[in-house]
Design an enzyme around this catalytic site. Structure first.
Site, short mmCIF file in Angstrom:
data_model
loop_
_atom_site.label_atom_id
_atom_site.label_comp_id
_atom_site.label_asym_id
_atom_site.label_seq_id
_atom_site.Cartn_x
_atom_site.Cartn_y
_atom_site.Cartn_z
N HIS A 172 0.82 -1.23 0.00
CA HIS A 172 0.00 0.00 0.00
C HIS A 172 0.85 1.27 0.00
O HIS A 172 0.29 2.38 -0.03
CB HIS A 172 -0.94 0.02 1.20
CG HIS A 172 -1.91 -1.13 1.23
ND1 HIS A 172 -2.74 -1.42 0.17
CD2 HIS A 172 -2.17 -2.08 2.18
CE1 HIS A 172 -3.47 -2.49 0.47
NE2 HIS A 172 -3.15 -2.92 1.69
N ASP A 208 -2.59 -10.80 -1.88
CA ASP A 208 -3.12 -10.27 -0.63
C ASP A 208 -4.62 -9.99 -0.81
O ASP A 208 -5.07 -9.75 -1.93
CB ASP A 208 -2.36 -8.98 -0.28
CG ASP A 208 -2.75 -8.37 1.06
OD1 ASP A 208 -2.00 -8.58 2.03
OD2 ASP A 208 -3.79 -7.68 1.14
N HIS A 210 -6.22 -7.44 -0.15
CA HIS A 210 -6.50 -6.05 -0.55
C HIS A 210 -5.71 -5.69 -1.80
O HIS A 210 -4.56 -6.12 -1.95
CB HIS A 210 -6.09 -5.09 0.59
CG HIS A 210 -6.70 -5.47 1.91
ND1 HIS A 210 -6.01 -6.18 2.87
CD2 HIS A 210 -7.93 -5.24 2.40
CE1 HIS A 210 -6.81 -6.38 3.91
NE2 HIS A 210 -7.97 -5.82 3.66
N ASP A 298 -4.01 -12.70 4.13
CA ASP A 298 -5.21 -12.21 4.80
C ASP A 298 -6.49 -12.50 4.02
O ASP A 298 -7.58 -12.14 4.46
CB ASP A 298 -5.09 -10.71 5.12
CG ASP A 298 -4.64 -9.87 3.94
OD1 ASP A 298 -4.47 -10.42 2.83
OD2 ASP A 298 -4.45 -8.66 4.11
N TYR A 337 -3.16 -11.59 9.37
CA TYR A 337 -3.22 -11.05 10.73
C TYR A 337 -3.73 -12.03 11.79
O TYR A 337 -3.77 -11.67 12.95
CB TYR A 337 -4.09 -9.78 10.72
CG TYR A 337 -3.57 -8.82 9.68
CD1 TYR A 337 -2.40 -8.09 9.92
CD2 TYR A 337 -4.17 -8.70 8.44
CE1 TYR A 337 -1.88 -7.25 8.95
CE2 TYR A 337 -3.66 -7.86 7.46
CZ TYR A 337 -2.51 -7.14 7.72
OH TYR A 337 -1.99 -6.32 6.76
C1 SP5 Z 1 -0.96 -5.00 4.06
C2 SP5 Z 1 -2.40 -5.06 4.42
O1 SP5 Z 1 -3.01 -6.12 4.40
N1 SP5 Z 1 -2.96 -3.92 4.83
C3 SP5 Z 1 -4.31 -3.93 5.29
C4 SP5 Z 1 -4.93 -2.64 4.97
C5 SP5 Z 1 -6.39 -2.66 5.32
N2 SP5 Z 1 -6.63 -2.12 6.59
C6 SP5 Z 1 -7.98 -1.69 6.75
C7 SP5 Z 1 -8.33 -1.71 8.17
C8 SP5 Z 1 -9.79 -1.66 8.42
C9 SP5 Z 1 -10.04 -1.63 9.90
N3 SP5 Z 1 -10.04 -2.90 10.51
C10 SP5 Z 1 -10.25 -2.87 11.92
C11 SP5 Z 1 -8.92 -2.86 12.65
C12 SP5 Z 1 -9.09 -2.63 14.09
N4 SP5 Z 1 -7.78 -2.58 14.73
ZN ZN Z 2 -4.12 -7.04 3.02
#
Ligand code: SP5
Ligand code: ZN
Length: 360
Positions: A172, A208, A210, A298, A337
């Site tokens: 990202h 991934d 995302h 993920d 995660y």
């Molecule tokens: C590298 C990668 O997988 N980055 C992930 C980016 C997406 N993050 C979005 C988070 C949305 C909120 N989720 C709740 C988290 C509470 N700690």
């Molecule tokens: Zn991701």
């Protein structure tokens, strides 16, 4: 029987980034991209199919070819500037978090200057509130780049697959921005290193959950590095929200060199593997001679950050599909995660890719 050993390139310095929390919808939530991810993965990629390699330090030249120098200067100095500011006394907060984002909504065409205060300047580079900068962030992010570069060195020296245990992740991170738990784009650095090492055309395949908006942005106008991604549909409300749609296919010299395959929530193995296979075939058909895999795990069933429901056998099969391209490959860790299953998913992917286990 000779068994292939996948080099696992890692660095103890990657444990030094400790976000403590991620500010999400205005609340300091418990961090998800934590140092324990490194050890969860390391403890799973053991045994006769793997060998550990410690990353070696590399100069900044390849890194500087994918990122704006202003981002590197900001990130390398941010934690110390924050420490010297009044923030510990004011808010008891040791992590850099911007309170302001000078998007076009604010600047509205006016001439602008760099913000002097770091609590505002940070918003020039940060595009979310979740991706905080702490005392060990720069060292860890830079060590993750060294992991990617060391893995690329191995592949340039004829290794057919090298795995870079990069943390924090990178896909990202845009040319001049950080967000989505990413600071420096490890996969883009690996791809650039493979290009510089003599591969005329390189494909980055991102599995991934995302879309890797950073990698997409870095290569969007380039024909020499293809970017293909399968991910949860941003149109269903998922990160990165504003990009990652199927009609984004590149621009200028890079027209046709980007592919996005968004999937609906709950897609699971069938459609996900069909998309992975499509991207693998595309990389081969386009004449790529090396591969970078943005290996986020993920998309898996138990992961708290995506609804794609891919199984561990799905990850193993994805490895087999990308391994079947026959292209030399650097696999770069991205997201993932769920600490109890994270390592097993990475191991399954690498086993599938390297052919350590027969394909289903
Ligand atoms: C590298 C990668 O997988 N980055 C992930 C980016 C997406 N993050 C979005 C988070 C949305 C909120 N989720 C709740 C988290 C509470 N700690
Ligand atoms: Zn991701």
């Amino acid at each position: 029987m000779n068994q292939y050993q996948v080099p696992v390139v890692w660095s103890p310095t990657t444990r030094e980034h400790d976000p403590l929390h991620e500010v999400w919808v205005g609340v300091a939530t418990i961090g998800t991209e934590v140092a324990a991810r490194v050890d969860a993965i390391l403890s799973a990629v053991t045994g006769s199919g793997f060998r550990q390699v410690e990353a070696t330090p590399h100069a900044d030249d390849v890194l500087a070819r994918v990122h704006d120098p202003a981002l590197l200067t900001f990130l390398s100095g941010a934690a110390e500037r924050w420490r010297q500011g009044p923030y510990a006394d004011l808010v008891g907060q040791t992590r850099v978090v911007s309170y302001l984002f000078p998007t076009p909504a604010m600047t509205a065409g006016l001439p602008t200057r760099p913000a002097v205060a770091i609590h505002a300047e940070a918003g020039t580079y940060a595009y979310d509130t979740m991706t905080v900068v702490g005392p060990g962030t720069w060292a860890a992010a830079r060590a993750a780049v060294d992991c990617a570069l060391t893995a690329a060195d191995l592949v340039l020296a004829e290794e057919r697959l090298a795995y870079a245990l990069c943390r924090p992740p990178g896909h990202h991170a845009t040319p001049a921005g950080f967000g989505g738990s990413c600071y420096l784009n490890n996969a883009a650095v690996a791809a650039q290193a493979l290009r510089d090492g003599g591969h005329d055309r390189v494909a980055v395949i991102d599995i991934d959950a995302h879309q890797g908006n950073g990698t997409a942005a870095i290569f969007y106008d380039r024909a020499d590095v293809l970017y293909g991604s399968v991910h949860v549909d941003p149109g269903a409300g998922w990160f990165p929200h504003v990009v990652g749609y199927a009609d984004e296919t590149g621009t200028g010299d890079g027209a046709g060199a980007t592919r996005n395959a968004p999937l609906p929530e709950g897609a699971a193995d069938g459609p996900w593997l069909e998309a992975v296979g499509g991207l693998a075939d595309w990389a081969v058909a386009e004449g790529c001679t090396a591969l970078v895999v943005s290996l986020g795990v993920d998309a898996a069933v138990d992961d708290p950050e995506s609804p794609l429901l891919v199984t561990v056998d799905g990850y193993r099969a994805a490895g087999a599909l990308l391994g079947a391209t026959g292209l030399p490959a650097v696999a770069v860790q991205e997201g993932g995660y769920h600490l109890p299953s994270l390592g097993g998913l990475v191991a399954a992917y690498l086993e599938g890719h390297s052919g350590l286990v027969p394909r289903a």
